[in-house]
Write a protein that holds these residues in place. Structure first.
Motif, PDB file in Angstrom:
ATOM      1  N   LYS A  44      40.918  44.602  51.691  1.00 42.00           N
ATOM      2  CA  LYS A  44      39.537  45.064  51.814  1.00 42.00           C
ATOM      3  C   LYS A  44      39.501  46.591  51.903  1.00 42.00           C
ATOM      4  CE  LYS A  44      35.346  44.139  54.559  1.00 42.00           C
ATOM      5  NZ  LYS A  44      34.971  45.522  54.893  1.00 42.00           N
ATOM      6  N   GLU A  45      40.396  47.145  52.677  1.00 39.57           N
ATOM      7  CA  GLU A  45      40.481  48.601  52.812  1.00 39.57           C
ATOM      8  C   GLU A  45      40.789  49.263  51.467  1.00 39.57           C
ATOM      9  OE1 GLU A  45      43.476  51.930  54.781  1.00 39.57           O
ATOM     10  OE2 GLU A  45      43.581  49.839  55.444  1.00 39.57           O
ATOM     11  N   ALA A  46      41.722  48.657  50.722  1.00 40.33           N
ATOM     12  CA  ALA A  46      42.088  49.214  49.418  1.00 40.33           C
ATOM     13  C   ALA A  46      40.883  49.251  48.484  1.00 40.33           C
ATOM     14  CB  ALA A  46      43.219  48.387  48.798  1.00 40.33           C
ATOM     15  N   ALA A  47      40.136  48.153  48.430  1.00 42.60           N
ATOM     16  CA  ALA A  47      38.966  48.079  47.539  1.00 42.60           C
ATOM     17  C   ALA A  47      37.901  49.088  47.946  1.00 42.60           C
ATOM     18  CB  ALA A  47      38.399  46.663  47.545  1.00 42.60           C
ATOM     19  N   GLU A  48      37.685  49.257  49.232  1.00 45.61           N
ATOM     20  CA  GLU A  48      36.672  50.204  49.702  1.00 45.61           C
ATOM     21  C   GLU A  48      37.098  51.646  49.462  1.00 45.61           C
ATOM     22  OE1 GLU A  48      36.231  49.085  53.764  1.00 45.61           O
ATOM     23  OE2 GLU A  48      34.750  47.509  53.333  1.00 45.61           O
ATOM     24  N   THR A  49      38.398  51.882  49.462  1.00 48.62           N
ATOM     25  CA  THR A  49      38.898  53.232  49.242  1.00 48.62           C
ATOM     26  C   THR A  49      38.641  53.706  47.817  1.00 48.62           C
ATOM     27  OG1 THR A  49      40.622  52.908  50.901  1.00 48.62           O
ATOM     28  CG2 THR A  49      40.963  54.687  49.331  1.00 48.62           C
ATOM     29  N   VAL A  50      38.652  52.781  46.857  1.00 52.85           N
ATOM     30  CA  VAL A  50      38.437  53.174  45.456  1.00 52.85           C
ATOM     31  C   VAL A  50      37.064  53.813  45.298  1.00 52.85           C
ATOM     32  CG1 VAL A  50      38.272  52.352  43.070  1.00 52.85           C
ATOM     33  CG2 VAL A  50      40.016  51.409  44.610  1.00 52.85           C
ATOM     34  N   TYR A  51      36.016  53.119  45.707  1.00 53.38           N
ATOM     35  CA  TYR A  51      34.667  53.683  45.793  1.00 53.38           C
ATOM     36  C   TYR A  51      33.722  52.666  46.403  1.00 53.38           C
ATOM     37  CZ  TYR A  51      33.545  51.113  41.413  1.00 53.38           C
ATOM     38  OH  TYR A  51      33.343  50.139  40.461  1.00 53.38           O
ATOM     39  N   LEU A  52      32.573  53.177  46.875  1.00 49.90           N
ATOM     40  CA  LEU A  52      31.483  52.342  47.376  1.00 49.90           C
ATOM     41  C   LEU A  52      30.196  52.864  46.744  1.00 49.90           C
ATOM     42  CD1 LEU A  52      32.432  52.176  51.186  1.00 49.90           C
ATOM     43  CD2 LEU A  52      32.483  50.262  49.575  1.00 49.90           C
ATOM     44  N   THR A  53      29.906  52.434  45.541  1.00 47.86           N
ATOM     45  CA  THR A  53      28.737  52.924  44.823  1.00 47.86           C
ATOM     46  C   THR A  53      28.377  51.950  43.716  1.00 47.86           C
ATOM     47  OG1 THR A  53      27.817  54.761  43.513  1.00 47.86           O
ATOM     48  CG2 THR A  53      30.163  54.297  43.252  1.00 47.86           C
ATOM     49  N   GLU A  54      27.131  52.005  43.279  1.00 51.55           N
ATOM     50  CA  GLU A  54      26.701  51.205  42.127  1.00 51.55           C
ATOM     51  C   GLU A  54      26.829  51.987  40.821  1.00 51.55           C
ATOM     52  OE1 GLU A  54      26.040  48.020  42.306  1.00 51.55           O
ATOM     53  OE2 GLU A  54      26.453  48.131  44.449  1.00 51.55           O
ATOM     54  N   LYS A  55      27.162  53.260  40.894  1.00 52.84           N
ATOM     55  CA  LYS A  55      27.214  54.116  39.700  1.00 52.84           C
ATOM     56  C   LYS A  55      28.627  54.118  39.112  1.00 52.84           C
ATOM     57  CE  LYS A  55      23.528  57.072  41.520  1.00 52.84           C
ATOM     58  NZ  LYS A  55      23.125  58.438  41.929  1.00 52.84           N
ATOM     59  N   TYR A  56      29.141  52.923  38.875  1.00 56.15           N
ATOM     60  CA  TYR A  56      30.538  52.801  38.462  1.00 56.15           C
ATOM     61  C   TYR A  56      30.776  53.165  37.000  1.00 56.15           C
ATOM     62  CZ  TYR A  56      28.839  48.338  36.630  1.00 56.15           C
ATOM     63  OH  TYR A  56      28.133  47.369  35.955  1.00 56.15           O
ATOM     64  N   GLN A  57      29.738  53.077  36.149  1.00 59.15           N
ATOM     65  CA  GLN A  57      29.952  53.306  34.715  1.00 59.15           C
ATOM     66  C   GLN A  57      30.308  54.755  34.396  1.00 59.15           C
ATOM     67  OE1 GLN A  57      30.421  51.191  32.521  1.00 59.15           O
ATOM     68  NE2 GLN A  57      29.135  49.387  32.669  1.00 59.15           N
ATOM     69  N   THR A  58      29.969  55.667  35.287  1.00 52.17           N
ATOM     70  CA  THR A  58      30.255  57.083  35.026  1.00 52.17           C
ATOM     71  C   THR A  58      31.481  57.575  35.791  1.00 52.17           C
ATOM     72  OG1 THR A  58      28.747  57.756  36.802  1.00 52.17           O
ATOM     73  CG2 THR A  58      27.826  57.579  34.576  1.00 52.17           C
ATOM     74  N   ARG A  59      32.196  56.675  36.440  1.00 49.23           N
ATOM     75  CA  ARG A  59      33.343  57.075  37.236  1.00 49.23           C
ATOM     76  C   ARG A  59      34.652  56.847  36.464  1.00 49.23           C
ATOM     77  NH1 ARG A  59      31.996  57.954  42.527  1.00 49.23           N
ATOM     78  NH2 ARG A  59      34.176  57.706  43.155  1.00 49.23           N
TER      79      ARG A  59
END
Length: 280
Positions: free
Chosen positions: A68-83
């Protein structure tokens, strides 16, 4: 070769030249192997986010929380298409499974908040082959256009492959190296502020990954010789354009091409998997 993520069952290295690698996913039952591709990229998230050496120390009682920590570290946003994080996962996967590298340090360690992307190289890994030790400093692009992706990668060479930039990056990286890295004193010496640039440039490899939408998929739904031939033609054209754009440089550069039918669909499914891991 050790392949920790076993992605060779999904990705086939169709071109394996010194300066060009091309990866083919292909079809199964006349459909692009979308789910297996997403699966192997997803599997990279824990190592990418928590660090390679963390995996040797996580007890079973902590696995769920650490995922869970690993997944949250990647990002916490809905704007994933521009990342760019999913492109970085692909870079990490290709280096680990096809180039026998070990991650030196995770770029995530340079982030100061969940949704602010870390700057610098997209991947920092090492390889040790006898007396030959190489530092891999990777860049990645996830583009709708292959030409657009390699154009930006060629531009990154001008910005990143110079002494001042490398010394600034090394100043940040060297302070955060895990103590249990193989031959740690070698890498510390390579990144020392007084190290000669001649030594640095001869010791690094710049892998440049372009995952892109390919129109070749429009005319094929099976792994026929003609399909492979069409991809080889496309890969060589993109490589020729890349060679022209990057010009002459005094470091080892490897272009890595991964065509997909729809990079937005790939982004969307990876984001869905990431969100599920965050809710585990």
């Amino acid at each position: 070769m050790l392949r920790p993520f076993k992605s060779d069952l999904v990705l086939e290295e169709k071109i394996s030249d010194a300066t060009l690698k091309a990866y083919y996913v292909g079809f199964d039952q006349n459909k692009f192997r979308f789910v297996p591709l997403v699966d192997v990229i997803r599997n990279v998230i824990p190592e990418f986010a928590l660090g390679y050496h963390c995996g040797e120390q996580v007890p079973l009682t902590e696995i769920i929380e650490r995922l869970k920590e690993a997944a949250e570290t990647v990002y916490l946003t809905e704007k994933y298409q521009t990342r760019g994080e999913f492109g970085e996962l692909i870079l990490h996967l290709l280096l680990r499974d096809f180039h026998n590298t070990v991650p030196l340090i995770s770029k995530i360690y340079f982030k100061d908040s969940h949704n602010v992307p870390a700057h610098g190289f997209d991947g920092v890994q090492i390889s040790i082959n006898g007396d030959e030790k190489k530092l891999w400093l990777g860049e990645s692009k996830l583009y709708k256009s292959g030409s657009g992706g390699i154009r930006d990668l060629a531009g990154d060479i001008t910005k990143h492959v110079n002494g001042d930039y490398l010394r600034r990056e090394f100043s940040l990286i060297s302070k955060k190296l895990p103590n249990n890295i193989p031959d740690i004193e070698h890498w510390r010496a390579l990144m020392d502020k007084h190290q000669r640039l001649d030594v640095i440039f001869s010791s690094i490899v710049i892998p440049m990954v372009c995952t892109y939408n390919s129109s070749v998929f429009d005319g094929h739904n099976d792994n026929t010789p003609q399909c492979i031939s069409d991809f080889i033609t496309e890969w060589n054209q993109l490589n020729n354009e890349f060679v022209r754009l990057k010009g002459s440089v005094n470091v080892e550069i490897v272009l890595m091409l991964l065509p997909v039918p729809d990079k937005d669909a790939l982004n969307t499914e990876l984001d869905a998997r990431l969100k599920l891991m965050q809710k585990i």
